[in-house]
Motif scaffolding. Structure first.
Motif, PDB file in Angstrom:
ATOM      1  N   MET A  93       0.832  -1.206   0.000  1.00  0.00           N
ATOM      2  CA  MET A  93       0.000   0.000   0.000  1.00  0.00           C
ATOM      3  C   MET A  93       0.867   1.258   0.000  1.00  0.00           C
ATOM      4  SD  MET A  93      -3.314  -1.104   2.364  1.00  0.00           S
ATOM      5  CE  MET A  93      -2.958   0.146   3.501  1.00  0.00           C
ATOM      6  N   LEU A  94       1.940   1.266   0.787  1.00  0.00           N
ATOM      7  CA  LEU A  94       2.856   2.410   0.788  1.00  0.00           C
ATOM      8  C   LEU A  94       3.500   2.602  -0.575  1.00  0.00           C
ATOM      9  CD1 LEU A  94       4.723   2.198   4.215  1.00  0.00           C
ATOM     10  CD2 LEU A  94       3.325   4.091   3.387  1.00  0.00           C
ATOM     11  N   LEU A  95       3.913   1.521  -1.198  1.00  0.00           N
ATOM     12  CA  LEU A  95       4.533   1.613  -2.520  1.00  0.00           C
ATOM     13  C   LEU A  95       3.552   2.189  -3.546  1.00  0.00           C
ATOM     14  CD1 LEU A  95       6.537  -1.724  -2.554  1.00  0.00           C
ATOM     15  CD2 LEU A  95       7.491   0.580  -2.535  1.00  0.00           C
ATOM     16  N   ARG A  96       2.309   1.743  -3.481  1.00  0.00           N
ATOM     17  CA  ARG A  96       1.292   2.298  -4.385  1.00  0.00           C
ATOM     18  C   ARG A  96       1.066   3.776  -4.119  1.00  0.00           C
ATOM     19  NH1 ARG A  96      -1.129  -2.847  -3.913  1.00  0.00           N
ATOM     20  NH2 ARG A  96      -2.328  -2.203  -2.102  1.00  0.00           N
ATOM     21  N   LEU A  97       1.026   4.149  -2.831  1.00  0.00           N
ATOM     22  CA  LEU A  97       0.776   5.531  -2.431  1.00  0.00           C
ATOM     23  C   LEU A  97       1.828   6.496  -3.000  1.00  0.00           C
ATOM     24  CD1 LEU A  97      -1.022   7.379  -0.639  1.00  0.00           C
ATOM     25  CD2 LEU A  97       0.619   6.964   1.193  1.00  0.00           C
ATOM     26  N   VAL A  98       3.085   6.052  -3.042  1.00  0.00           N
ATOM     27  CA  VAL A  98       4.156   6.925  -3.526  1.00  0.00           C
ATOM     28  C   VAL A  98       4.474   6.698  -5.008  1.00  0.00           C
ATOM     29  CG1 VAL A  98       5.182   7.191  -1.239  1.00  0.00           C
ATOM     30  CG2 VAL A  98       6.023   5.398  -2.750  1.00  0.00           C
ATOM     31  N   GLY A  99       3.684   5.867  -5.681  1.00  0.00           N
ATOM     32  CA  GLY A  99       3.873   5.692  -7.116  1.00  0.00           C
ATOM     33  C   GLY A  99       4.911   4.665  -7.502  1.00  0.00           C
ATOM     34  N   LEU A 100       5.225   3.735  -6.600  1.00  0.00           N
ATOM     35  CA  LEU A 100       6.221   2.705  -6.899  1.00  0.00           C
ATOM     36  C   LEU A 100       5.614   1.315  -6.964  1.00  0.00           C
ATOM     37  CD1 LEU A 100       9.159   3.928  -4.645  1.00  0.00           C
ATOM     38  CD2 LEU A 100       9.053   3.980  -7.129  1.00  0.00           C
ATOM     39  N   SER A 101       4.367   1.240  -7.367  1.00  0.00           N
ATOM     40  CA  SER A 101       3.708  -0.072  -7.399  1.00  0.00           C
ATOM     41  C   SER A 101       4.355  -1.024  -8.402  1.00  0.00           C
ATOM     42  CB  SER A 101       2.221   0.081  -7.694  1.00  0.00           C
ATOM     43  OG  SER A 101       2.044   0.753  -8.916  1.00  0.00           O
ATOM     44  N   ASP A 102       5.087  -0.494  -9.374  1.00  0.00           N
ATOM     45  CA  ASP A 102       5.737  -1.369 -10.355  1.00  0.00           C
ATOM     46  C   ASP A 102       6.942  -2.104  -9.768  1.00  0.00           C
ATOM     47  OD1 ASP A 102       7.049   1.130 -10.226  1.00  0.00           O
ATOM     48  OD2 ASP A 102       7.989   0.786 -12.171  1.00  0.00           O
ATOM     49  N   VAL A 103       7.395  -1.719  -8.573  1.00  0.00           N
ATOM     50  CA  VAL A 103       8.498  -2.437  -7.910  1.00  0.00           C
ATOM     51  C   VAL A 103       7.985  -3.767  -7.394  1.00  0.00           C
ATOM     52  CG1 VAL A 103      10.100  -2.399  -5.960  1.00  0.00           C
ATOM     53  CG2 VAL A 103       9.734  -0.354  -7.287  1.00  0.00           C
TER      54      VAL A 103
END
Length: 104
Positions: A93-103
């Motif tokens: 969820m944090l990764l999605r929030l900051v725009g890093l969901s592709d990681v």
């Protein structure tokens, strides 16, 4: 039984991904060390993909997100792809929030 290695780098199977394990709580001081570890791992393995195992990450917070973003950059500079393994929902969820969901 004896073993001797010839000159040059050891034979490497570049099709196998390299694995970097991140455990515990990541602090800002850990980030450069993790990037250095990844650099060394990529140099030694010759891999084109890195699996970052975050199963043991105990406190997924913005410092951990920063570390993963920098690890991703380090991998990209080496021409590799970084993929997460074992990420908890709060980290995703944090990764999605900051725009890093592709990681992930």
């Amino acid at each position: 039984m004896s073993y001797s290695r010839g000159p040059g780098l050891p034979d490497v199977d570049a099709t196998m991904p390299a694995v970097l394990v991140v455990v515990g709580r990541v602090t800002p001081a850990d980030v450069p060390r993790l990037c250095d570890e990844l650099d060394s791992l990529l140099y030694e393995s010759g891999a084109t993909e890195v699996i970052c195992d975050v199963t043991g990450l105990t406190h997924p917070d913005l410092t951990a997100v920063d570390a993963l973003a920098r690890l991703r950059l380090t991998a990209r500079k080496a021409g590799c792809r970084l993929r997460l393994c074992g990420a908890r929902q709060d980290l995703l969820m944090l990764l999605r929030l900051v725009g890093l969901s592709d990681v992930a």
